[in-house]
Every structure is written in structure tokens, then in C-alpha cells.
Design an enzyme around this catalytic site. Sequence first.
Site, mmCIF file in Angstrom:
data_model
loop_
_atom_site.group_PDB
_atom_site.id
_atom_site.type_symbol
_atom_site.label_atom_id
_atom_site.label_comp_id
_atom_site.label_asym_id
_atom_site.label_seq_id
_atom_site.Cartn_x
_atom_site.Cartn_y
_atom_site.Cartn_z
ATOM 1 N N GLY A 181 0.835 -1.212 0.000
ATOM 2 C CA GLY A 181 0.000 0.000 0.000
ATOM 3 C C GLY A 181 0.857 1.245 0.000
ATOM 4 N N GLY A 183 -0.073 4.366 0.324
ATOM 5 C CA GLY A 183 -0.757 5.517 0.924
ATOM 6 C C GLY A 183 0.155 6.183 1.938
ATOM 7 N N ILE A 185 0.293 6.214 5.240
ATOM 8 C CA ILE A 185 0.795 5.449 6.393
ATOM 9 C C ILE A 185 1.949 4.536 5.948
ATOM 10 C CG2 ILE A 185 0.199 3.686 8.120
ATOM 11 C CD1 ILE A 185 -2.548 5.026 8.388
ATOM 12 N N ARG A 273 -8.119 2.005 6.290
ATOM 13 C CA ARG A 273 -8.668 1.808 7.637
ATOM 14 C C ARG A 273 -10.174 1.594 7.575
ATOM 15 N NH1 ARG A 273 -5.316 2.515 11.675
ATOM 16 N NH2 ARG A 273 -6.925 3.126 13.171
ATOM 17 N N HIS A 445 11.234 37.195 5.236
ATOM 18 C CA HIS A 445 12.279 36.693 4.345
ATOM 19 C C HIS A 445 13.529 36.343 5.165
ATOM 20 C CE1 HIS A 445 14.708 36.268 0.745
ATOM 21 N NE2 HIS A 445 15.646 36.997 1.329
HETATM 22 C C1 LIG Z 1 0.066 5.167 11.749
HETATM 23 C C2 LIG Z 1 -0.958 6.259 11.703
HETATM 24 C C3 LIG Z 1 -0.552 7.571 11.540
HETATM 25 C C4 LIG Z 1 -1.473 8.592 11.508
HETATM 26 N N1 LIG Z 1 -1.029 9.863 11.341
HETATM 27 C C5 LIG Z 1 -1.915 10.882 11.317
HETATM 28 C C6 LIG Z 1 -1.474 12.223 11.197
HETATM 29 O O1 LIG Z 1 -0.273 12.492 11.104
HETATM 30 N N2 LIG Z 1 -2.390 13.202 11.199
HETATM 31 C C7 LIG Z 1 -3.741 12.942 11.299
HETATM 32 O O2 LIG Z 1 -4.546 13.875 11.296
HETATM 33 N N3 LIG Z 1 -4.195 11.676 11.420
HETATM 34 C C8 LIG Z 1 -3.316 10.657 11.440
HETATM 35 N N4 LIG Z 1 -3.768 9.373 11.596
HETATM 36 C C9 LIG Z 1 -5.224 9.165 11.690
HETATM 37 C C10 LIG Z 1 -5.719 9.505 13.093
HETATM 38 O O3 LIG Z 1 -5.068 8.680 14.024
HETATM 39 C C11 LIG Z 1 -7.225 9.329 13.176
HETATM 40 O O4 LIG Z 1 -7.853 10.069 12.161
HETATM 41 C C12 LIG Z 1 -7.757 9.808 14.519
HETATM 42 O O5 LIG Z 1 -7.157 9.106 15.572
HETATM 43 C C13 LIG Z 1 -9.274 9.617 14.582
HETATM 44 O O6 LIG Z 1 -9.733 10.056 15.817
HETATM 45 P P1 LIG Z 1 -11.087 9.504 16.442
HETATM 46 O O7 LIG Z 1 -11.341 10.348 17.643
HETATM 47 O O8 LIG Z 1 -12.140 9.430 15.414
HETATM 48 O O9 LIG Z 1 -10.818 8.001 16.881
HETATM 49 P P2 LIG Z 1 -9.546 7.155 17.393
HETATM 50 O O10 LIG Z 1 -8.346 7.964 17.585
HETATM 51 O O11 LIG Z 1 -9.514 5.969 16.494
HETATM 52 O O12 LIG Z 1 -10.034 6.717 18.822
HETATM 53 C C14 LIG Z 1 -11.144 5.909 19.028
HETATM 54 C C15 LIG Z 1 -11.050 5.335 20.429
HETATM 55 O O13 LIG Z 1 -12.302 4.713 20.723
HETATM 56 C C16 LIG Z 1 -12.046 3.491 21.383
HETATM 57 N N5 LIG Z 1 -13.242 2.636 21.245
HETATM 58 C C17 LIG Z 1 -13.653 1.945 20.147
HETATM 59 N N6 LIG Z 1 -14.798 1.281 20.447
HETATM 60 C C18 LIG Z 1 -15.115 1.566 21.728
HETATM 61 C C19 LIG Z 1 -16.166 1.192 22.610
HETATM 62 N N7 LIG Z 1 -17.151 0.386 22.205
HETATM 63 N N8 LIG Z 1 -16.158 1.675 23.872
HETATM 64 C C20 LIG Z 1 -15.170 2.507 24.300
HETATM 65 N N9 LIG Z 1 -14.161 2.898 23.513
HETATM 66 C C21 LIG Z 1 -14.128 2.438 22.241
HETATM 67 C C22 LIG Z 1 -10.811 2.973 20.674
HETATM 68 O O14 LIG Z 1 -10.177 1.966 21.445
HETATM 69 C C23 LIG Z 1 -9.983 4.257 20.556
HETATM 70 O O15 LIG Z 1 -9.217 4.474 21.713
HETATM 71 C C24 LIG Z 1 -2.861 8.312 11.652
HETATM 72 C C25 LIG Z 1 -3.292 7.002 11.844
HETATM 73 C C26 LIG Z 1 -2.350 5.983 11.870
HETATM 74 C C27 LIG Z 1 -2.826 4.584 12.085
#
Ligand SMILES: Cc1cc2nc3c(=O)[nH]c(=O)nc-3n(C[C@H](O)[C@H](O)[C@H](O)COP(=O)(O)OP(=O)(O)OC[C@H]3O[C@@H](n4cnc5c(N)ncnc54)[C@H](O)[C@@H]3O)c2cc1C
Length: 472
Positions: A181, A183, A185, A273, A445
Site C-alpha cells: 500500500g 498511501g 501510512i 482503515r 524573508h
Molecule cells: C500510523 C498512523 C498515523 C497517523 N497519522 C496521522 C497524522 O499524522 N495526522 C492525522 O490527522 N491523522 C493521522 N492518523 C489518523 C488519526 O489517528 C485518526 O484520524 C484519529 O485518531 C481519529 O480520531 P477519532 O477520535 O475518530 O478516533 P480514534 O483515535 O480511532 O479513537 C477511538 C477510540 O475509541 C475506542 N473505542 C472503540 N470502540 C469503543 C467502545 N465500544 N467503547 C469505548 N471505547 C471504544 C478505541 O479503542 C480508541 O481508543 C494516523 C493514523 C495511523 C494509524
Amino acid sequence: MSEPLNIAVVGGGPGGYAAAFLAADLGMSVTLIDPEVNPGGVCLYRGCIPSKALLHVAKLIEESEQAKNWGIEFAAPKIDLARLRSWKEGVVKKLTGGLGILSKQRKVTYIQGRAGFENSTTLQVIKADGSTQSLAFDRIILATGSRPAIVPALKLDTPRMMDSTGALNLEDIPGTLLVVGGGYIGLELGSVYAALGTRVTVVEMLPGLLPGADRDLVLPLHKRLEKMFEGILLNTTVAAVKDEGSGIRATLKVQDGNAQEKVFDRVLVSVGRKPNSEISGLDKTQVKVGAKGFIEVNKQLQTADPSIYAIGDVVGEPMLAHKAMHEGRTAVEAIAGHKVAFEPNAIPAVVFTDPEIAWCGLTETQAQNENREIKVAKFPWAASGRAVTLDRPEGMTKLLIDPRTERVLGVGIVGVGAGEMIAEGVLAIEMAALAHDVAHTIHPHPTLSETVMESAEVFFGTSTDIYRPKRG
Ligand SMILES: Cc1cc2nc3c(=O)[nH]c(=O)nc-3n(C[C@H](O)[C@H](O)[C@H](O)COP(=O)(O)OP(=O)(O)OC[C@H]3O[C@@H](n4cnc5c(N)ncnc54)[C@H](O)[C@@H]3O)c2cc1C
């Protein structure tokens, strides 16, 4: 005085904790539920933050190599992997611990556990200690995020096969790594391993890396990665993988039908994802989940169930932390009765490779697909004093401008620090800036930020740092 609204936020990522903290600041009684010991979610524990900590190290290694061109030679880096890991984990701990403190200061009730629904307003929480609790709320915000997508053909029960979380654990520095991939990541993590000494091969099934980004932005990165990586195989899929004990044998299939087999020490599967919308008991509510697994919401982030809101990765693209945070704010303000809607004109996207790529608003690809007439004004960094002092002249800044109104519709940047600079583009688009607003804004600058102003001058044919014939 009436009782404060009692709200629950399920998931403590950037969307969830931002929503919970703002709700507390607005006087609501807030419960935040997440399986981790502190808030942070994917972004802080296994996404944005650990990857950027490692990319910082990768950049340092690469730059120390480049210093040869400037008459300074460093010895080859000695990598103490245990110390590198513990530094990265320290960064994560500092930030998630900080969120834990902020949560307590705001008197948010933080429950370490998982939540499911009993009905539209009642959650059943399974706590980390195994006990369960039923809790009723006025409103519930779902911020359950996303997880790495799995390709059934690439599922093998061996630590040699990794997703992004496994790759960030940095168990060892493999001799060879296959990244499935192309992309952001895959390229970010591939860059980290390559800088640490791994021979990296990237396989992408489409004809170019970073599908979605304009090709002229990708080109300088592609050229640099060609030097860093052992191979970049486009129009290629990984048809099969086999655990051979001492390595993973991968069958790489090119679109023309040719296939080759290669053995790798480790394989990183980074093919996208999936939203975490399979929440226990969700069927007991009126929440609707769309075909791609995203929870459906309106512009206030309210689901089809009036007492349930949803934000972040679980509601759709772009799956980015800053989008999640802003949706969190909107949902809470909507619950508080403010007149709000989530309708940004620009959400920035950043690829934190070296060089970085960043864009916001309209892209050229999108304009072409939508048959929109635009003028593109490009400023090559070879003409930027700052870029030349950094020995990084391969960058480019471009503005996409409406030729009729001269309004800035999109900004694209490739080059070192592009991720920091794109915020200016977002502001320009959100403030409905015209090209002359950008051209007449005095930039310091010598900085790379001048290239944004210079691009606007290119549009008018008035840039004094390059020669372009005047318009019309
Ligand atoms: C390697 C990598 C690098 C990244 N780099 C970037 C970057 O540089 N910049 C950027 O903007 N984005 C980046 N991202 C994407 C970013 O991490 C996500 O877009 C962001 O974390 C989404 O936030 P969220 O609040 O939607 O959920 P998440 O951060 O996914 O958090 C969701 C939380 O909910 C919890 N959860 C799930 N189900 C339940 C349940 N039933 N009860 C209680 N808790 C639950 C999970 O365990 C998790 O802790 C990256 C992702 C990865 C994998």
C-alpha cells in the site's frame, strides 16, 4: 437552576477527548469511556504521535547523510533500538498522561472500559476490571474511531506480518520490509524503516503513490523515495504470502499478468482503515450505518437517533485527527443548543514524509474531474532563497485560483515543512481570500512561507524572483 446535561462520550481519541473536554467547559456533566488508561485513542497511542516521533529521527539520520554535501561528515549512526523505542513511548506517555490530567481538572468522569448500548440513552460499560455497569445519559457521542483494514489473502499468524500498530512497535530493524500500500501510512512508516537501515519495497496496486494527491506534488517525493527505497512497484498487487519460517514469501503480481516471488523479513500491510461501527447493541438504537460501515450523521453530527451523535473516523473520510476534533466541537455545541454546522471549506491533508506533501481545498485532479475552470499558479522552490539555504530546492507551492473571481480555491505544497505551511492556505480559503490578498500579505524573508505569496504573484505575472510572461 436546571440540572446540567448528562452526556457520555464513547472513545477517547482526538474526536472524543476534544468533545468531552469542551462539553465539560460548557457546564455539562461528562463521562468519557475508552479502553486505555488515559485518553488519546489511535492518534496518540498508535498513530499520529508515535509515527511523527519516529519520522523526526528518520529525518535527522537522512539530514546527517546529506551534510556530506556541505563539507560535514558524521560517522554512521549507531542505533540503540531499546532507547529509541523508550523515547517514542515516553512521548506517548507524556501526552496521554497530560490528557488524563486535563480530564481530571475538568472533572470529567473517565471510565477505562468498553461501552455498548442497552437502548438509545443507556450504555452498558464493561470496565477494565471486568465488572459491568449500566449508565443512563441525556446524549451520547460516539467517537469509536477506526482500525487497520485487513486483506484476507494477506492474513498470516506470524509477527513478521504487521499492521501500522505492529510497525510502530519497532520490534527490530528487519533487513528487508515489504510495504503493501502506497498511501501515507505505508510511505511514512516505510521511510522510518529505510532511514534505520531496512531495505524497503513498496507495492501499490494503482499507477501512482498517494492516490488522491495531485501528481505534480507526488513527483518530488517519488524521486527521493526511489533513492531511499529498494523498490517502488506500481500497478502491482500482493497476490499471496507464505510463512517460510525464516521469512515471508510474497507473490507480487503486475497488472500485465507477470508475477514474481520475493522473500522479506517483515511485511507491513497498510491498505486503509475501517470504521469501528460494530458497536455492541447499536441495533437497539435508531442509528444508521452506511454501506462502507460509516455511521450516518447530519451537519450537526447527529445520527438518525436524536439522542446519539457521532464524530471522527467512524463517520467518514477524511480519517484525520483534526477533522475528528472539529467535528467533536460541532457536536457538543449543537448539543448545547448553539446554531452550528460542520461545513469546512478546507480540511488540510499532510503526508509527513521527506519531503512533506500538504494540500487543502480544491485539488487539480478534482477540478479536472468536475470540469471546473481554474488557473494554477506554481512557484518552484529552486527560486526560494530559504529552500536553497536548506539544500532542498525540489519543492513547489501552487495556488488553484478561480480565474473569474480570483478567489483562492485550493493550495498544494510539496517540500520540507509543507505540513506547517499549509495552515496559511486553509486560512486563505476559509477567509475567502483573493489572490491579491495573498500577494499583498508581507511574508518574512527568507522563509519557505514566502512561496505562498510568490505563487499569488506568479498568478499576476508580477513575481520578481522568477520570470513568467504576464497574463493576458
Ligand atoms: C500510523 C498512523 C498515523 C497517523 N497519522 C496521522 C497524522 O499524522 N495526522 C492525522 O490527522 N491523522 C493521522 N492518523 C489518523 C488519526 O489517528 C485518526 O484520524 C484519529 O485518531 C481519529 O480520531 P477519532 O477520535 O475518530 O478516533 P480514534 O483515535 O480511532 O479513537 C477511538 C477510540 O475509541 C475506542 N473505542 C472503540 N470502540 C469503543 C467502545 N465500544 N467503547 C469505548 N471505547 C471504544 C478505541 O479503542 C480508541 O481508543 C494516523 C493514523 C495511523 C494509524
